[in-house]
Design a protein around this motif. Structure first.
Motif, PDB file in Angstrom:
ATOM      1  N   VAL A  23       0.842  -1.176  -0.055  1.00  0.00           N
ATOM      2  CA  VAL A  23      -0.043   0.037  -0.246  1.00  0.00           C
ATOM      3  C   VAL A  23       1.013   1.162   0.052  1.00  0.00           C
ATOM      4  O   VAL A  23       1.924   1.331   0.804  1.00  0.00           O
ATOM      5  CB  VAL A  23      -1.014  -0.199   1.085  1.00  0.00           C
ATOM      6  N   GLY A  24       0.667   2.264  -0.843  1.00  0.00           N
ATOM      7  CA  GLY A  24       1.419   3.249  -1.098  1.00  0.00           C
ATOM      8  C   GLY A  24       1.265   4.295   0.008  1.00  0.00           C
ATOM      9  O   GLY A  24       0.106   4.251   0.727  1.00  0.00           O
ATOM     10  N   PRO A  25       2.174   4.952   0.227  1.00  0.00           N
ATOM     11  CA  PRO A  25       1.985   6.104   1.450  1.00  0.00           C
ATOM     12  C   PRO A  25       0.883   7.221   0.959  1.00  0.00           C
ATOM     13  O   PRO A  25       0.495   7.408  -0.149  1.00  0.00           O
ATOM     14  CB  PRO A  25       3.395   6.862   1.279  1.00  0.00           C
ATOM     15  N   ALA A  26       0.217   7.857   2.076  1.00  0.00           N
ATOM     16  CA  ALA A  26      -0.624   8.956   1.920  1.00  0.00           C
ATOM     17  C   ALA A  26       0.013  10.151   1.405  1.00  0.00           C
ATOM     18  O   ALA A  26       0.873  10.677   2.179  1.00  0.00           O
ATOM     19  CB  ALA A  26      -1.626   9.163   3.391  1.00  0.00           C
ATOM     20  N   ILE A  27      -0.501  10.683   0.451  1.00  0.00           N
ATOM     21  CA  ILE A  27       0.192  11.711  -0.393  1.00  0.00           C
ATOM     22  C   ILE A  27      -0.852  12.946  -0.134  1.00  0.00           C
ATOM     23  O   ILE A  27      -2.068  12.993  -0.434  1.00  0.00           O
ATOM     24  CB  ILE A  27       0.236  11.521  -1.983  1.00  0.00           C
ATOM     25  N   PRO A  28      -0.459  13.968   0.413  1.00  0.00           N
ATOM     26  CA  PRO A  28      -1.031  15.138   0.922  1.00  0.00           C
ATOM     27  C   PRO A  28      -1.623  15.682  -0.533  1.00  0.00           C
ATOM     28  O   PRO A  28      -0.765  15.563  -1.583  1.00  0.00           O
ATOM     29  CB  PRO A  28      -0.243  16.202   1.588  1.00  0.00           C
ATOM     30  N   GLU A  29      -2.900  16.040  -0.422  1.00  0.00           N
ATOM     31  CA  GLU A  29      -3.478  16.778  -1.684  1.00  0.00           C
ATOM     32  C   GLU A  29      -2.758  17.950  -2.314  1.00  0.00           C
ATOM     33  O   GLU A  29      -2.187  18.975  -1.537  1.00  0.00           O
ATOM     34  CB  GLU A  29      -4.782  17.389  -1.312  1.00  0.00           C
ATOM     35  N   GLY A  30      -2.429  18.140  -3.517  1.00  0.00           N
ATOM     36  CA  GLY A  30      -1.785  19.008  -4.132  1.00  0.00           C
ATOM     37  C   GLY A  30      -0.312  19.097  -4.426  1.00  0.00           C
ATOM     38  O   GLY A  30       0.257  19.450  -4.897  1.00  0.00           O
ATOM     39  N   TRP A  31       0.423  17.841  -3.710  1.00  0.00           N
ATOM     40  CA  TRP A  31       1.890  17.693  -3.721  1.00  0.00           C
ATOM     41  C   TRP A  31       2.055  16.941  -5.067  1.00  0.00           C
ATOM     42  O   TRP A  31       1.232  16.272  -5.762  1.00  0.00           O
ATOM     43  CB  TRP A  31       2.374  16.524  -2.681  1.00  0.00           C
ATOM     44  N   GLU A  32       3.376  17.283  -5.547  1.00  0.00           N
ATOM     45  CA  GLU A  32       3.799  16.761  -6.818  1.00  0.00           C
ATOM     46  C   GLU A  32       4.754  15.629  -6.647  1.00  0.00           C
ATOM     47  O   GLU A  32       5.546  15.530  -5.925  1.00  0.00           O
ATOM     48  CB  GLU A  32       4.321  18.065  -7.586  1.00  0.00           C
ATOM     49  N   ARG A  33       4.602  15.002  -7.680  1.00  0.00           N
ATOM     50  CA  ARG A  33       5.232  13.758  -7.708  1.00  0.00           C
ATOM     51  C   ARG A  33       6.875  14.132  -8.340  1.00  0.00           C
ATOM     52  O   ARG A  33       6.809  14.557  -9.398  1.00  0.00           O
ATOM     53  CB  ARG A  33       4.738  12.458  -8.446  1.00  0.00           C
ATOM     54  N   ILE A  34       7.725  13.553  -7.733  1.00  0.00           N
ATOM     55  CA  ILE A  34       9.174  13.579  -8.332  1.00  0.00           C
ATOM     56  C   ILE A  34       9.549  12.251  -8.731  1.00  0.00           C
ATOM     57  O   ILE A  34       9.664  11.418  -7.943  1.00  0.00           O
ATOM     58  CB  ILE A  34      10.227  14.134  -7.229  1.00  0.00           C
ATOM     59  N   TYR A  43       7.528  12.754  -3.294  1.00  0.00           N
ATOM     60  CA  TYR A  43       6.371  13.887  -3.313  1.00  0.00           C
ATOM     61  C   TYR A  43       6.685  15.115  -2.708  1.00  0.00           C
ATOM     62  O   TYR A  43       7.384  15.035  -1.543  1.00  0.00           O
ATOM     63  CB  TYR A  43       4.889  13.223  -3.091  1.00  0.00           C
ATOM     64  N   LEU A  44       6.526  16.140  -3.270  1.00  0.00           N
ATOM     65  CA  LEU A  44       6.868  17.818  -2.615  1.00  0.00           C
ATOM     66  C   LEU A  44       5.663  18.257  -2.491  1.00  0.00           C
ATOM     67  O   LEU A  44       4.664  18.314  -3.584  1.00  0.00           O
ATOM     68  CB  LEU A  44       7.969  18.219  -3.482  1.00  0.00           C
ATOM     69  N   PRO A  45       5.677  19.242  -1.566  1.00  0.00           N
ATOM     70  CA  PRO A  45       4.517  20.266  -1.485  1.00  0.00           C
ATOM     71  C   PRO A  45       4.705  21.367  -2.708  1.00  0.00           C
ATOM     72  O   PRO A  45       5.594  21.578  -3.458  1.00  0.00           O
ATOM     73  CB  PRO A  45       4.839  21.037  -0.201  1.00  0.00           C
ATOM     74  N   LEU A 149       9.942  20.881   9.998  1.00  0.00           N
ATOM     75  CA  LEU A 149      10.322  19.571  10.385  1.00  0.00           C
ATOM     76  C   LEU A 149       9.203  18.465   9.975  1.00  0.00           C
ATOM     77  O   LEU A 149       9.766  17.369   9.350  1.00  0.00           O
ATOM     78  CB  LEU A 149      11.075  19.281  11.636  1.00  0.00           C
ATOM     79  N   GLU A 150       8.080  18.775  10.404  1.00  0.00           N
ATOM     80  CA  GLU A 150       6.934  18.046  10.074  1.00  0.00           C
ATOM     81  C   GLU A 150       6.768  17.936   8.468  1.00  0.00           C
ATOM     82  O   GLU A 150       6.615  16.742   8.188  1.00  0.00           O
ATOM     83  CB  GLU A 150       5.658  18.300  10.888  1.00  0.00           C
ATOM     84  N   THR A 151       6.969  18.928   7.907  1.00  0.00           N
ATOM     85  CA  THR A 151       6.825  18.925   6.558  1.00  0.00           C
ATOM     86  C   THR A 151       7.735  17.958   5.898  1.00  0.00           C
ATOM     87  O   THR A 151       7.495  17.094   5.030  1.00  0.00           O
ATOM     88  CB  THR A 151       6.801  20.245   5.867  1.00  0.00           C
ATOM     89  N   ASN A 157       8.225  10.448   4.029  1.00  0.00           N
ATOM     90  CA  ASN A 157       7.451   9.316   4.136  1.00  0.00           C
ATOM     91  C   ASN A 157       6.582   8.846   2.923  1.00  0.00           C
ATOM     92  O   ASN A 157       6.194   7.890   2.598  1.00  0.00           O
ATOM     93  CB  ASN A 157       6.095   9.476   5.282  1.00  0.00           C
ATOM     94  N   THR A 158       7.025   9.733   1.988  1.00  0.00           N
ATOM     95  CA  THR A 158       6.304   9.647   0.324  1.00  0.00           C
ATOM     96  C   THR A 158       7.481   8.660  -0.578  1.00  0.00           C
ATOM     97  O   THR A 158       6.812   8.398  -1.558  1.00  0.00           O
ATOM     98  CB  THR A 158       5.990  10.970  -0.276  1.00  0.00           C
ATOM     99  N   ILE A 159       8.501   8.489   0.014  1.00  0.00           N
ATOM    100  CA  ILE A 159       9.370   7.754  -0.829  1.00  0.00           C
ATOM    101  C   ILE A 159       8.819   6.285  -1.186  1.00  0.00           C
ATOM    102  O   ILE A 159       8.542   5.566  -0.280  1.00  0.00           O
ATOM    103  CB  ILE A 159      10.802   7.684  -0.006  1.00  0.00           C
ATOM    104  N   GLN A 160       9.011   6.065  -2.473  1.00  0.00           N
ATOM    105  CA  GLN A 160       8.613   4.717  -2.994  1.00  0.00           C
ATOM    106  C   GLN A 160       9.708   4.199  -3.771  1.00  0.00           C
ATOM    107  O   GLN A 160      10.201   4.977  -4.832  1.00  0.00           O
ATOM    108  CB  GLN A 160       7.403   4.698  -3.710  1.00  0.00           C
ATOM    109  N   PHE A 161      10.307   3.229  -3.462  1.00  0.00           N
ATOM    110  CA  PHE A 161      11.551   2.494  -4.399  1.00  0.00           C
ATOM    111  C   PHE A 161      11.185   1.874  -5.518  1.00  0.00           C
ATOM    112  O   PHE A 161      10.061   1.175  -5.310  1.00  0.00           O
ATOM    113  CB  PHE A 161      12.535   1.789  -3.339  1.00  0.00           C
TER     114      PHE A 161
END
Length: 162
Positions: A23-34, A43-45, A149-151, A157-161
């Motif tokens: 199961v992939g990580p929860a991605i905050p709305e509006g974040w962009e995939r890198i 993902y980045l804000p 720091l929380e951001t 936590n969005t890293i996927q290998f």
């Protein structure tokens, strides 16, 4: 009765497969995939932009991203040069935690910088390792405030290998 037994056996065989699905990580709305080359994604804000594609000599991939709050350095490398424990123990507001990122053990460490660097007061890093303990990826960020720091942790936590 035989049909019930066959159904139970088939169910037993497929339950472990269903539980092991990733199961992939929860991605905050509006974040962009890198896309980090063929190594990983994260993902980045919205509003964080690439500053540089420079990387260390030992890195297979690396880039720097920033916005008005955070400067993030991301690297895909197996070269694991860490800070000495005695150095970290002396850092103000030092925090260490172990987490799991995309099924891999990861160490997150943060502390207050001894000297402010371009308005950045804090730093945080993550080191994600494979099952053998070999470093896969490292990210660190310079942050202006504690909320940043929380951001940064959310980014980690969005890293996927691949």
């Amino acid at each position: 009765m035989t049909d019930l037994l066959i159904s139970l056996i088939i169910g037993w065989l497929f339950i472990p497969c269903a539980q092991a699905s990733k199961v992939g990580p929860a991605i905050p709305e509006g974040w962009e995939r890198i896309e980090a080359d063929k190594f990983m994604t994260f993902y980045l804000p919205k509003g964080m932009r690439i500053d540089s594609k420079e990387r260390c000599m030992e890195c297979a991939w690396g880039s720097t991203y920033s916005n008005d709050r955070i400067r993030l350095y991301a690297e895909y490398t197996s070269w694991n040069e860490e800070y000495a424990p005695h150095y970290l123990a002396k850092q103000a507001e030092y925090v260490k935690e172990m987490i799991t990122i995309d099924g891999n053990r990861a160490k997150v460490q943060s502390w207050r910088l001894e000297q402010v660097v371009d308005e950045y007061k804090l730093t945080i890093e993550v080191r994600a390792c494979d099952s053998s303990g070999k470093l896969k990826a490292m990210m660190y960020a310079l942050c202006k405030e504690g909320s940043d720091l929380e951001t940064a942790k959310k980014i980690f936590n969005t890293i996927q290998f691949y």
